[in-house]
Design a protein around this motif. Sequence first.
Motif, PDB file in Angstrom:
ATOM      1  N   VAL A  27       0.794  -1.117   0.280  1.00 26.04           N
ATOM      2  CA  VAL A  27       0.114   0.210   0.049  1.00 26.04           C
ATOM      3  C   VAL A  27       0.941   1.200   0.105  1.00 26.04           C
ATOM      4  O   VAL A  27       0.492   2.296  -0.519  1.00 26.04           O
ATOM      5  CB  VAL A  27      -1.012   0.090   1.173  1.00 26.04           C
ATOM      6  N   GLU A  28       2.122   1.052   0.690  1.00 27.25           N
ATOM      7  CA  GLU A  28       2.967   2.345   0.709  1.00 27.25           C
ATOM      8  C   GLU A  28       3.619   2.462  -0.730  1.00 27.25           C
ATOM      9  O   GLU A  28       3.931   3.649  -1.020  1.00 27.25           O
ATOM     10  CB  GLU A  28       3.993   2.132   1.707  1.00 27.25           C
ATOM     11  N   TRP A  29       3.795   1.402  -1.252  1.00 31.51           N
ATOM     12  CA  TRP A  29       4.359   1.564  -2.765  1.00 31.51           C
ATOM     13  C   TRP A  29       3.329   2.240  -3.455  1.00 31.51           C
ATOM     14  O   TRP A  29       3.758   3.117  -4.479  1.00 31.51           O
ATOM     15  CB  TRP A  29       4.723   0.154  -3.090  1.00 31.51           C
ATOM     16  N   ALA A  30       2.217   1.833  -3.549  1.00 35.51           N
ATOM     17  CA  ALA A  30       1.165   2.313  -4.414  1.00 35.51           C
ATOM     18  C   ALA A  30       0.994   4.029  -4.055  1.00 35.51           C
ATOM     19  O   ALA A  30       0.719   4.796  -4.932  1.00 35.51           O
ATOM     20  CB  ALA A  30      -0.228   1.725  -4.291  1.00 35.51           C
ATOM     21  N   ALA A  31       1.232   4.141  -2.803  1.00 33.79           N
ATOM     22  CA  ALA A  31       1.154   5.641  -2.186  1.00 33.79           C
ATOM     23  C   ALA A  31       2.170   6.397  -2.696  1.00 33.79           C
ATOM     24  O   ALA A  31       2.122   7.758  -3.092  1.00 33.79           O
ATOM     25  CB  ALA A  31       0.885   5.808  -0.703  1.00 33.79           C
ATOM     26  N   THR A  32       3.506   5.968  -2.669  1.00 32.49           N
ATOM     27  CA  THR A  32       4.639   6.889  -3.101  1.00 32.49           C
ATOM     28  C   THR A  32       5.276   6.692  -4.400  1.00 32.49           C
ATOM     29  O   THR A  32       5.945   7.174  -4.675  1.00 32.49           O
ATOM     30  CB  THR A  32       5.693   6.407  -2.095  1.00 32.49           C
ATOM     31  N   GLY A  33       4.874   5.267  -4.948  1.00 33.12           N
ATOM     32  CA  GLY A  33       5.413   5.072  -6.223  1.00 33.12           C
ATOM     33  C   GLY A  33       7.041   4.430  -5.908  1.00 33.12           C
ATOM     34  O   GLY A  33       7.594   3.899  -6.982  1.00 33.12           O
ATOM     35  N   LEU A  34       7.348   4.394  -4.828  1.00 37.17           N
ATOM     36  CA  LEU A  34       8.757   3.763  -4.614  1.00 37.17           C
ATOM     37  C   LEU A  34       8.587   2.335  -4.228  1.00 37.17           C
ATOM     38  O   LEU A  34       7.723   1.913  -3.240  1.00 37.17           O
ATOM     39  CB  LEU A  34       9.341   4.215  -3.345  1.00 37.17           C
ATOM     40  N   GLU A  35       9.196   1.299  -5.079  1.00 35.39           N
ATOM     41  CA  GLU A  35       8.824  -0.014  -4.832  1.00 35.39           C
ATOM     42  C   GLU A  35       9.229  -0.487  -3.453  1.00 35.39           C
ATOM     43  O   GLU A  35      10.561  -0.599  -3.044  1.00 35.39           O
ATOM     44  CB  GLU A  35       9.665  -0.797  -6.107  1.00 35.39           C
ATOM     45  N   THR A  36       8.552  -1.080  -2.810  1.00 33.38           N
ATOM     46  CA  THR A  36       8.699  -1.699  -1.700  1.00 33.38           C
ATOM     47  C   THR A  36       7.962  -2.996  -1.574  1.00 33.38           C
ATOM     48  O   THR A  36       7.011  -3.238  -1.209  1.00 33.38           O
ATOM     49  CB  THR A  36       8.493  -0.922  -0.413  1.00 33.38           C
ATOM     50  N   PRO A  37       8.774  -4.270  -1.903  1.00 36.38           N
ATOM     51  CA  PRO A  37       8.078  -5.553  -1.948  1.00 36.38           C
ATOM     52  C   PRO A  37       7.670  -5.941  -0.624  1.00 36.38           C
ATOM     53  O   PRO A  37       7.828  -5.510   0.499  1.00 36.38           O
ATOM     54  CB  PRO A  37       9.364  -6.361  -2.584  1.00 36.38           C
ATOM     55  N   MET A  38       6.655  -6.837  -0.841  1.00 41.04           N
ATOM     56  CA  MET A  38       6.071  -7.581   0.328  1.00 41.04           C
ATOM     57  C   MET A  38       7.356  -8.231   1.372  1.00 41.04           C
ATOM     58  O   MET A  38       7.331  -8.190   2.462  1.00 41.04           O
ATOM     59  CB  MET A  38       5.011  -8.827  -0.067  1.00 41.04           C
ATOM     60  N   TYR A  39       7.842  -9.045   0.770  1.00 39.40           N
ATOM     61  CA  TYR A  39       9.224  -9.886   1.326  1.00 39.40           C
ATOM     62  C   TYR A  39      10.319  -9.817   0.407  1.00 39.40           C
ATOM     63  O   TYR A  39      10.283  -9.704  -0.605  1.00 39.40           O
ATOM     64  CB  TYR A  39       8.825 -11.027   1.814  1.00 39.40           C
TER      65      TYR A  39
END
Length: 252
Positions: free
Chosen positions: A68-80
Amino acid sequence: MVARQDQTTDPELLAALLQARRGTAFFARKLNELSDGELDGDSLLPGWTRRHITAHVGYNARAIARLVEWAATGLETPMYASTAVRDHEIDFGATLSPIALRHLFDHSAVHLNVEWRDLPGDAWHHKVRTIQGREVPATETVWMRTREVWMHAVDLDNGASFADIPAPVLERLLADITGAWKTRGTDAGLVVEVSDRGLSFGDTTSDTSTLVSGPLAAVVEWAAGRGSGGVTATGPGAAATNGKVPAAPKWI
Ligand code: ZN
């Protein structure tokens, strides 16, 4: 200043969020009914205690919050970072003290809920990638979580059953599971029928098929690999094994 209400106004998405929040509350209730000592007991998942389930559900909320943070910021943060890292995290989490384990569940659930609540309406359509490598819109994170909390509440094995899971959740779960079988081609000769909904899935073309049927909750329980209570097997395939209900193909 943080908003106290969901930013999205999409009625379908708000209904989905409600289903996820109800599932989280249901898991919390079943977890709170367990004493600290009972957390050491077995879950319905082979090799996992209730501690493993609780740690997994907590870390799952954190992983979904990263999407959800990835969607908000556009910065790729994978699940794991990897499935190995995920598995290691669960094994570690299972060793936490009961209070730390309960905090992990509570805090991660609140954090995920805040991420959902504050995600702007348009950002819900931004694409993120799941651990299986699927590209999905952020809206999918709601279903990913919904399915985890409802099903793992049953896995705690202290009284919750598939009959406690709302019918729309069960129906979507069954569509996911039978879809996974179809993709893998593991449903050959298998027909699944939901007697109380008039639904059927699977390979209706085979003349040696096994028909597994029963009410919705029982069929989903069987399809998810959690037992075969309340389902029957008929058809030429089942006749060969004296009507024994076959184990469902793997789906995860
Ligand atoms: Zn899970």
